[in-house]
Motif scaffolding. Structure first.
Motif, mmCIF file in Angstrom:
data_model
loop_
_atom_site.group_PDB
_atom_site.id
_atom_site.type_symbol
_atom_site.label_atom_id
_atom_site.label_comp_id
_atom_site.label_asym_id
_atom_site.label_seq_id
_atom_site.Cartn_x
_atom_site.Cartn_y
_atom_site.Cartn_z
ATOM 1 N N THR A 1 12.804 10.342 -40.389
ATOM 2 C CA THR A 1 12.299 11.719 -40.477
ATOM 3 C C THR A 1 12.545 12.488 -39.187
ATOM 4 O O THR A 1 12.925 13.668 -39.215
ATOM 5 N N HIS A 2 12.366 11.813 -38.054
ATOM 6 C CA HIS A 2 12.448 12.505 -36.766
ATOM 7 C C HIS A 2 13.743 12.191 -36.006
ATOM 8 O O HIS A 2 13.880 12.598 -34.848
ATOM 9 N N ASN A 3 14.671 11.496 -36.659
ATOM 10 C CA ASN A 3 15.976 11.178 -36.068
ATOM 11 C C ASN A 3 15.820 10.476 -34.714
ATOM 12 O O ASN A 3 16.381 10.894 -33.699
ATOM 13 N N LEU A 4 15.061 9.373 -34.711
ATOM 14 C CA LEU A 4 14.794 8.640 -33.487
ATOM 15 C C LEU A 4 15.366 7.232 -33.545
ATOM 16 O O LEU A 4 15.380 6.598 -34.598
ATOM 17 N N LEU A 5 15.799 6.756 -32.410
ATOM 18 C CA LEU A 5 16.211 5.368 -32.265
ATOM 19 C C LEU A 5 14.966 4.491 -32.139
ATOM 20 O O LEU A 5 13.981 4.901 -31.523
ATOM 21 N N ILE A 6 15.006 3.301 -32.720
ATOM 22 C CA ILE A 6 13.908 2.340 -32.610
ATOM 23 C C ILE A 6 14.341 1.178 -31.719
ATOM 24 O O ILE A 6 15.339 0.504 -31.994
ATOM 25 N N LEU A 7 13.602 0.964 -30.644
ATOM 26 C CA LEU A 7 13.750 -0.253 -29.852
ATOM 27 C C LEU A 7 12.431 -1.003 -29.950
ATOM 28 O O LEU A 7 11.410 -0.563 -29.399
ATOM 29 N N GLU A 8 12.410 -2.110 -30.657
ATOM 30 C CA GLU A 8 11.178 -2.872 -30.850
ATOM 31 C C GLU A 8 10.806 -3.637 -29.578
ATOM 32 O O GLU A 8 11.640 -4.326 -29.001
ATOM 33 N N ASP A 9 9.561 -3.492 -29.150
ATOM 34 C CA ASP A 9 9.020 -4.362 -28.115
ATOM 35 C C ASP A 9 8.360 -5.527 -28.845
ATOM 36 O O ASP A 9 7.243 -5.427 -29.334
ATOM 37 N N ALA A 10 9.089 -6.626 -28.912
ATOM 38 C CA ALA A 10 8.630 -7.813 -29.635
ATOM 39 C C ALA A 10 8.262 -8.939 -28.677
ATOM 40 O O ALA A 10 8.330 -10.122 -29.031
ATOM 41 N N ALA B 1 17.683 -2.207 -31.809
ATOM 42 C CA ALA B 1 17.610 -3.360 -30.912
ATOM 43 C C ALA B 1 16.152 -3.765 -30.765
ATOM 44 O O ALA B 1 15.247 -3.012 -31.118
ATOM 45 N N ALA B 2 15.933 -4.975 -30.242
ATOM 46 C CA ALA B 2 14.578 -5.474 -30.007
ATOM 47 C C ALA B 2 14.553 -6.251 -28.702
ATOM 48 O O ALA B 2 15.507 -6.969 -28.367
ATOM 49 N N ALA B 3 13.450 -6.095 -27.965
ATOM 50 C CA ALA B 3 13.301 -6.748 -26.669
ATOM 51 C C ALA B 3 12.228 -7.827 -26.741
ATOM 52 O O ALA B 3 11.154 -7.601 -27.295
ATOM 53 N N TYR B 4 12.528 -8.983 -26.167
ATOM 54 C CA TYR B 4 11.608 -10.118 -26.156
ATOM 55 C C TYR B 4 11.409 -10.627 -24.736
ATOM 56 O O TYR B 4 12.307 -10.529 -23.891
ATOM 57 N N SER B 5 10.239 -11.205 -24.505
ATOM 58 C CA SER B 5 9.944 -11.895 -23.260
ATOM 59 C C SER B 5 9.725 -13.375 -23.546
ATOM 60 O O SER B 5 9.199 -13.738 -24.594
ATOM 61 N N PHE B 6 10.117 -14.213 -22.589
ATOM 62 C CA PHE B 6 9.857 -15.651 -22.686
ATOM 63 C C PHE B 6 8.981 -16.122 -21.530
ATOM 64 O O PHE B 6 9.113 -17.242 -21.042
ATOM 65 N N TYR B 7 8.084 -15.233 -21.097
ATOM 66 C CA TYR B 7 7.077 -15.617 -20.101
ATOM 67 C C TYR B 7 6.387 -16.895 -20.597
ATOM 68 O O TYR B 7 6.216 -17.091 -21.801
ATOM 69 N N PRO B 8 6.005 -17.805 -19.688
ATOM 70 C CA PRO B 8 5.548 -19.138 -20.119
ATOM 71 C C PRO B 8 4.465 -19.174 -21.188
ATOM 72 O O PRO B 8 4.441 -20.100 -22.012
ATOM 73 N N SER B 9 3.556 -18.184 -21.204
ATOM 74 C CA SER B 9 2.456 -18.240 -22.168
ATOM 75 C C SER B 9 2.795 -17.603 -23.520
ATOM 76 O O SER B 9 1.956 -17.601 -24.424
ATOM 77 N N GLN C 1 13.358 16.813 -26.828
ATOM 78 C CA GLN C 1 13.935 15.793 -25.937
ATOM 79 C C GLN C 1 13.615 14.367 -26.381
ATOM 80 O O GLN C 1 14.118 13.404 -25.803
ATOM 81 N N THR C 2 12.787 14.214 -27.418
ATOM 82 C CA THR C 2 12.404 12.870 -27.869
ATOM 83 C C THR C 2 13.570 12.214 -28.599
ATOM 84 O O THR C 2 14.047 12.727 -29.606
ATOM 85 N N LYS C 3 14.011 11.081 -28.093
ATOM 86 C CA LYS C 3 15.189 10.411 -28.648
ATOM 87 C C LYS C 3 14.907 9.009 -29.198
ATOM 88 O O LYS C 3 15.738 8.470 -29.933
ATOM 89 N N ALA C 4 13.774 8.437 -28.828
ATOM 90 C CA ALA C 4 13.532 7.041 -29.224
ATOM 91 C C ALA C 4 12.034 6.766 -29.298
ATOM 92 O O ALA C 4 11.215 7.498 -28.749
ATOM 93 N N ILE C 5 11.711 5.685 -29.990
ATOM 94 C CA ILE C 5 10.345 5.176 -30.044
ATOM 95 C C ILE C 5 10.378 3.678 -29.763
ATOM 96 O O ILE C 5 11.283 2.967 -30.223
ATOM 97 N N ILE C 6 9.425 3.222 -28.962
ATOM 98 C CA ILE C 6 9.265 1.789 -28.721
ATOM 99 C C ILE C 6 7.968 1.341 -29.382
ATOM 100 O O ILE C 6 6.885 1.459 -28.795
ATOM 101 N N PRO C 7 8.037 0.857 -30.614
ATOM 102 C CA PRO C 7 6.839 0.302 -31.253
ATOM 103 C C PRO C 7 6.557 -1.073 -30.658
ATOM 104 O O PRO C 7 7.440 -1.930 -30.607
ATOM 105 N N VAL C 8 5.355 -1.275 -30.176
ATOM 106 C CA VAL C 8 4.989 -2.566 -29.596
ATOM 107 C C VAL C 8 4.321 -3.406 -30.678
ATOM 108 O O VAL C 8 3.273 -3.037 -31.204
ATOM 109 N N HIS C 9 4.942 -4.519 -31.031
ATOM 110 C CA HIS C 9 4.354 -5.454 -31.996
ATOM 111 C C HIS C 9 3.303 -6.266 -31.244
ATOM 112 O O HIS C 9 3.545 -7.381 -30.783
ATOM 113 N N LEU C 10 2.116 -5.692 -31.141
ATOM 114 C CA LEU C 10 1.115 -6.152 -30.189
ATOM 115 C C LEU C 10 0.303 -7.333 -30.712
ATOM 116 O O LEU C 10 -0.089 -7.362 -31.877
#
Length: 377
Positions: free
Chosen positions: A149-158, A177-185, A124-133
């Motif tokens: 290798t594992h046929n997964l979608l990558i959504l970057e948490d940037a 795709a990649a997701a970003y936040s613009f929180y003030p800090s 059932q694993t379809k995606a990975i969210i790697p967090v660029h921490l």
């Protein structure tokens, strides 16, 4: 002398007149929702990141949720997520309807452990969210090999990695795709909440534009089950103004981190170490993290208190890993499931880090650490 954890005034004061003008331009134009500044910022931030399309949304959490949804990830799908992340990563996955599958982190960097992630994969694993921490990217080459290798979608948490680089690649260019936040800090912060999804796929960008605006392809024509998740024009105007300064601010953070590294080297023998930078100048140091390990005369909480008593503000990112958060017991985890993350959360301490942090500030922080260790030793 007080050293604040973050000092946003250093970037806002020189821009104060331009900020006021940018806000008043929006007020005069009256285009508060999906106005011109939003479109301008979407294009500019995507171009700066080396990606074709950007879609502004209301927060980083929504960026994760809508990024997954637009890529067809939802109910019945599992998404791999490091347990050492801010809870918004997990919430975003749940918002899409998917099931978060938590995995441990690499203790040297605090980034996701891809070997541990491989062991958690199911049909059932379809995606990975790697967090660029903390401002450092997960290895692009290893991540893409893993996903292929594992046929997964990558959504970057940037959310903490605005214009970060590693292996010649920028954050946002690795996955679908990649997701970003613009929180003030954040390294690029608004004056409130905001986020964006970046993608090279026009169809994905179009879907997110639809989802963020009530599922409408045009006014009052709702073809999808959407939501209200739009980047405010006022915030976009501020982000447009700040964006040209971002590379310089990132360089300043990296410079401060190198100064910390050099000054703290003598404290390694006392159990104070920094996380490993595997990205060189591509690490943009949203946060500068040290570890107070068992060979230190004080534990992390005692160290934080004593620094606070000396006027030095610090943070902990994050004190409780996601799998041990009370609201997420339903995921079925218990203490001991992810030992690296659990150990990190007891040892990590975030030191002051922001553009404009001076060498004198850093010297004060390091001298305080040395004094505390010496006194307790």
């Amino acid at each position: 002398m007080t050293v604040p954890f973050v000092d946003l005034s250093l970037q806002h004061q020189p821009l104060e007149a331009k900020i006021q003008e940018a806000l008043m331009t929006v007020v005069r134009d009256g285009d508060f929702i999906l106005g011109k500044a939003v479109t301008e910022f979407e294009r500019a931030f995507a171009a700066a990141s080396g990606v074709k399309y950007g879609v502004g949304v209301s927060s980083g959490t929504e960026a994760i949720a809508l990024g997954l949804q637009a890529n067809g990830i939802g109910v019945g799908d599992e998404v791999l997520i490091p347990t050492n992340t801010f809870i918004a990563t997990v919430i975003g996955a749940l918002r899409s309807g998917a099931k978060p599958v938590l995995v441990d982190c690499d203790p040297a960097t605090a980034l996701i452990d891809l070997e541990a992630a491989a062991k958690a994969i199911t049909p059932q694993t379809k995606a990975i969210i790697p967090v660029h921490l903390y401002g450092q990217m997960v290895s692009p080459s290893r991540l893409q090999d893993f996903a292929t290798t594992h046929n997964l979608l990558i959504l970057e948490d940037a959310a903490q990695a605005h214009l970060a680089e590693r292996e010649g690649r920028k954050a946002g260019t690795i996955g679908q795709a990649a997701a970003y936040s613009f929180y003030p800090s954040k390294n690029l912060g608004s004056l409130g909440n905001g986020g964006i999804v970046l993608t090279d796929e026009e169809a994905i960008a179009q879907k997110i534009r639809c989802y963020r605006n009530y599922g409408a392809t045009q006014k009052y024509i709702h073809e999808e089950l959407g939501t209200n998740s739009r980047l405010d024009t006022l915030q976009a105007a501020i982000l447009n103004l700040k964006l040209p300064h971002l590379e310089g601010w990132n360089r300043d953070r990296n410079r401060a981190a190198r100064s910390y590294d050099a000054a703290l080297a003598s404290l390694n023998q006392d159990g104070i170490t920094s996380l490993h930078n595997q990205s060189g100048t591509g690490h943009i140091y949203h946060l500068y993290i040290i570890r107070i390990n068992s060979s230190c005369p004080l534990n992390r909480d005692e160290m934080q208190k004593q620094l606070g008593d000396r006027g030095i503000q610090t943070g902990i990112h994050y004190p409780i890993p996601c799998h041990l958060q009370p609201a997420y017991k339903f995921l079925g985890h218990q203490k001991g499931d992810f030992p690296h993350a659990e150990k990190l959360c007891q040892e990590i301490l975030s030191l002051p880090m922001y553009p404009g942090l001076t060498e004198d500030n850093i010297a004060i922080v390091v001298a305080a650490l040395q004094d505390i260790v010496t006194f307790k030793g």
